[in-house]
Design a protein around this motif. Structure first.
Motif, short mmCIF file in Angstrom:
data_model
loop_
_atom_site.label_atom_id
_atom_site.label_comp_id
_atom_site.label_asym_id
_atom_site.label_seq_id
_atom_site.Cartn_x
_atom_site.Cartn_y
_atom_site.Cartn_z
N PHE A 194 73.91 55.59 0.91
CA PHE A 194 74.61 54.88 0.33
C PHE A 194 76.58 55.28 0.62
O PHE A 194 77.39 54.99 -0.40
CB PHE A 194 74.66 55.39 -1.23
N PHE A 195 76.55 56.32 1.08
CA PHE A 195 78.24 57.11 0.91
C PHE A 195 79.38 56.00 1.47
O PHE A 195 80.09 56.45 1.17
CB PHE A 195 77.80 58.09 2.28
N LYS A 196 78.49 55.21 2.86
CA LYS A 196 79.94 54.88 3.33
C LYS A 196 80.50 52.82 1.93
O LYS A 196 81.57 53.17 2.40
CB LYS A 196 79.58 53.41 3.79
N GLN A 197 79.14 52.90 1.60
CA GLN A 197 79.61 51.27 1.00
C GLN A 197 79.63 52.19 -1.18
O GLN A 197 80.28 51.50 -1.59
CB GLN A 197 78.24 51.06 0.07
N GLY A 198 80.49 53.55 -1.09
CA GLY A 198 80.91 54.42 -2.57
C GLY A 198 80.09 53.75 -3.52
O GLY A 198 80.61 54.22 -4.92
N LEU A 199 78.67 53.61 -3.46
CA LEU A 199 77.82 53.51 -4.42
C LEU A 199 77.51 54.96 -4.75
O LEU A 199 76.77 55.53 -3.84
CB LEU A 199 76.42 52.82 -4.13
N MET A 200 75.70 55.34 -6.19
CA MET A 200 75.73 56.41 -6.32
C MET A 200 74.43 55.93 -5.47
O MET A 200 73.36 54.76 -5.60
CB MET A 200 75.48 56.23 -7.44
N PRO A 201 73.26 57.35 -4.99
CA PRO A 201 72.02 56.81 -5.03
C PRO A 201 71.17 56.18 -5.71
O PRO A 201 71.14 55.98 -7.26
CB PRO A 201 71.80 58.22 -4.84
N LYS A 202 69.79 55.18 -4.84
CA LYS A 202 69.01 54.16 -5.89
C LYS A 202 68.17 54.59 -5.76
O LYS A 202 67.91 55.15 -4.62
CB LYS A 202 69.49 52.70 -5.30
N ASN A 203 67.06 54.79 -6.69
CA ASN A 203 65.80 55.06 -6.76
C ASN A 203 64.72 54.21 -6.25
O ASN A 203 63.98 54.56 -6.10
CB ASN A 203 65.33 54.87 -8.08
N LYS A 204 65.39 53.02 -6.07
CA LYS A 204 64.47 52.23 -6.02
C LYS A 204 65.57 51.20 -4.24
O LYS A 204 66.45 50.62 -5.22
CB LYS A 204 63.81 50.66 -6.49
N LEU A 205 63.68 50.91 -3.18
CA LEU A 205 64.90 50.05 -2.08
C LEU A 205 63.92 49.15 -1.91
O LEU A 205 63.01 49.19 -1.87
CB LEU A 205 64.79 51.35 -1.21
N GLY A 206 64.49 48.23 -1.46
CA GLY A 206 64.11 46.27 -0.99
C GLY A 206 64.09 45.79 -0.08
O GLY A 206 65.79 46.34 -0.06
N ARG A 207 63.70 45.90 0.98
CA ARG A 207 63.82 44.74 2.98
C ARG A 207 63.62 43.27 1.84
O ARG A 207 63.26 43.22 2.09
CB ARG A 207 62.66 45.49 3.97
N PHE A 208 64.79 42.18 2.54
CA PHE A 208 64.85 40.93 2.40
C PHE A 208 65.10 40.45 3.89
O PHE A 208 65.93 41.45 4.41
CB PHE A 208 65.77 40.87 1.23
N LEU A 209 64.07 40.03 4.21
CA LEU A 209 64.92 38.61 5.01
C LEU A 209 65.41 37.64 5.05
O LEU A 209 65.11 37.06 4.37
CB LEU A 209 63.76 38.46 5.69
N ILE A 210 66.28 38.13 5.80
CA ILE A 210 67.24 36.48 5.36
C ILE A 210 67.75 35.76 6.30
O ILE A 210 67.38 36.16 7.34
CB ILE A 210 68.49 36.62 4.41
N SER A 211 68.51 34.35 6.74
CA SER A 211 69.15 34.27 7.42
C SER A 211 70.74 34.58 7.56
O SER A 211 71.36 34.91 6.45
CB SER A 211 68.58 32.27 7.41
N PRO A 212 71.17 34.61 8.97
CA PRO A 212 72.28 34.56 9.06
C PRO A 212 73.44 34.33 8.40
O PRO A 212 73.89 35.28 8.24
CB PRO A 212 72.83 34.55 10.65
N GLU A 213 73.73 32.94 7.81
CA GLU A 213 74.37 32.06 7.26
C GLU A 213 74.33 33.19 5.89
O GLU A 213 75.41 32.81 4.77
CB GLU A 213 73.99 30.92 6.79
N ALA A 214 73.07 33.52 5.44
CA ALA A 214 73.21 33.82 3.75
C ALA A 214 73.23 35.49 3.95
O ALA A 214 73.10 36.23 2.48
CB ALA A 214 71.90 33.73 4.00
#
Length: 388
Positions: A194-214
């Motif tokens: 999360f360091f590069k995005q400047g965000l706090m660490p997240k307690n939960k993570l999820g993976r979502f498959l998307i099409s390239p235009e989304a």
């Protein structure tokens, strides 16, 4: 299920395998103290490809009050002051764009959007304008942010996401985090996500498959308005763990009679095989572990959205998981409930800066009855005129 705790006092070694003790039986064999612990254990965890060691070892650091205040000041300087947003404690994070912002794609009927991470908070009845009662489940979207995007040419997981090996549909991967928490609880490697995005660490993570235009720019917050009222969604959650159960509770067997010569087989499965091969056929209903599996509830309609607390109301009460558990929400794959050109979604997601007017606090489908509206309409009778 059972697990054994061994403690070898003569060699000074201690083996600790489980801390949840339900029953204990102590034995001493060859100078080694054997402690048997019986407990219901979860199934083996299958880590995703992006798994990193998350929680660091906790130990008492003897920090003074001033040191603790100093650490909190550093966290607020890095991630902004602590606030409560949409009913969730978080920090006022304004993620910088370290690269050029992604170009927003255009939606088509074959596009696959990102999903959201929510928390199941209970069930609630609602009524239509005709008086029909509908039971809904409340899901709160808990502080979602986009963490990372992996393009299709780089996304190569160990477990392939397609049943058809020859599928030509190229999908990328979008990593989404939920529930910002204290960075002191996690390892340096996990916080580096999360360091590069400047965000706090997240307690939960999820993976979502998307099409390239989304694709969505990393660091973008995701809101409940990612979905629209009247849209159909699929909700994936982890069922409640019941432990090791017999065939009556697991499969609903009737059981043997209580009398008439039946001896100690009241809750047994009975015959489990036949024929000359003398083997149990594959798929036979037997005792085993119940629950703690990911299951999908498909084709649920979004009846109401609360924009103040980021809560969505979906039909049904059978969403997998207990109250307070984490669920993952997707656009539905049910054939006759897919998105089409008559009800296109917000693409690739909802951006508050695009609004011309603020959204109402509650959004309802047309068939639902809103209790803030008058329920009875009547006219005041007019007194007839007296004849002279």
């Amino acid at each position: 299920m059972s697990k054994i705790l061994l403690s070898a006092f003569n060699s000074g070694k201690h083996f600790l395998l489980n801390s949840k003790i339900l029953s204990e039986n102590n034995k001493v064999i060859n100078g080694i103290n054997l402690i048997q612990i019986r407990t219901h254990l979860p199934l083996r965890i299958r880590y995703p490809f992006w798994f990193l060691q998350k929680e660091r070892a906790t130990y008492y650091e003897n920090l003074t009050k001033k040191n603790r205040e100093f650490l909190q000041d550093v966290i607020e300087e890095t991630f902004g002051p602590a606030i409560t947003l949409h009913g969730i404690p978080t920090h006022d994070v304004k993620s910088p764009l370290l690269s050029q912002p992604f170009v927003r794609g255009k939606w088509n009927i074959k596009s696959q959007r990102c999903g959201l991470i929510g928390r199941k908070i209970g069930i609630y009845p609602m009524w239509t304008k005709t008086g029909e009662r509908i039971v809904t489940t409340l899901i709160q979207i808990v502080d979602n942010h986009v963490i990372k995007y992996i393009p299709p040419e780089e996304f190569d997981p160990i477990r392939k996401p397609y049943n058809n090996i020859g599928s030509k549909k190229k999908l990328g991967c979008l990593l989404v985090g939920a529930e910002s928490t204290d960075p002191q609880k996690f390892t340096k490697e996990y916080c580096g996500l999360f360091f590069k995005q400047g965000l706090m660490p997240k307690n939960k993570l999820g993976r979502f498959l998307i099409s390239p235009e989304a694709v969505i720019q990393p660091g973008t917050p995701l809101y409940v308005n990612h979905f629209r009222v009247g849209q159909y969604v699929d909700v994936r959650g982890q069922t409640i763990q019941r432990g090791f159960q017999g065939v009556m509770k697991r499969w609903g067997f009737h059981g043997m009679p209580a009398t008439h010569g039946v001896t100690k087989t009241h809750r047994r499965p009975g015959c489990i095989g036949m024929g000359r091969d003398k083997s149990v056929q594959p798929g036979k209903k037997m005792p085993g572990h119940v629950g703690y599996r990911y299951r999908m509830a498909r084709g649920l309609k979004v009846l109401r959205i609360n924009t103040k607390y980021n809560v969505m109301y979906v039909t049904g009460r059978a969403i997998p998981g207990d109250t307070g558990s984490i669920v993952y929400i997707y656009d539905t794959n049910v054939t006759h409930k897919l998105l089409n050109h008559h009800n296109p979604p917000v693409f690739p997601t909802f951006y508050p800066e695009d609004l011309e007017e603020p959204l109402p606090e509650d959004q309802f489908t047309p068939e639902l009855f809103n209790f803030s509206d008058p329920s009875i309409m009547y006219e005041v009778p007019v007194a007839p005129k007296k004849k002279k």
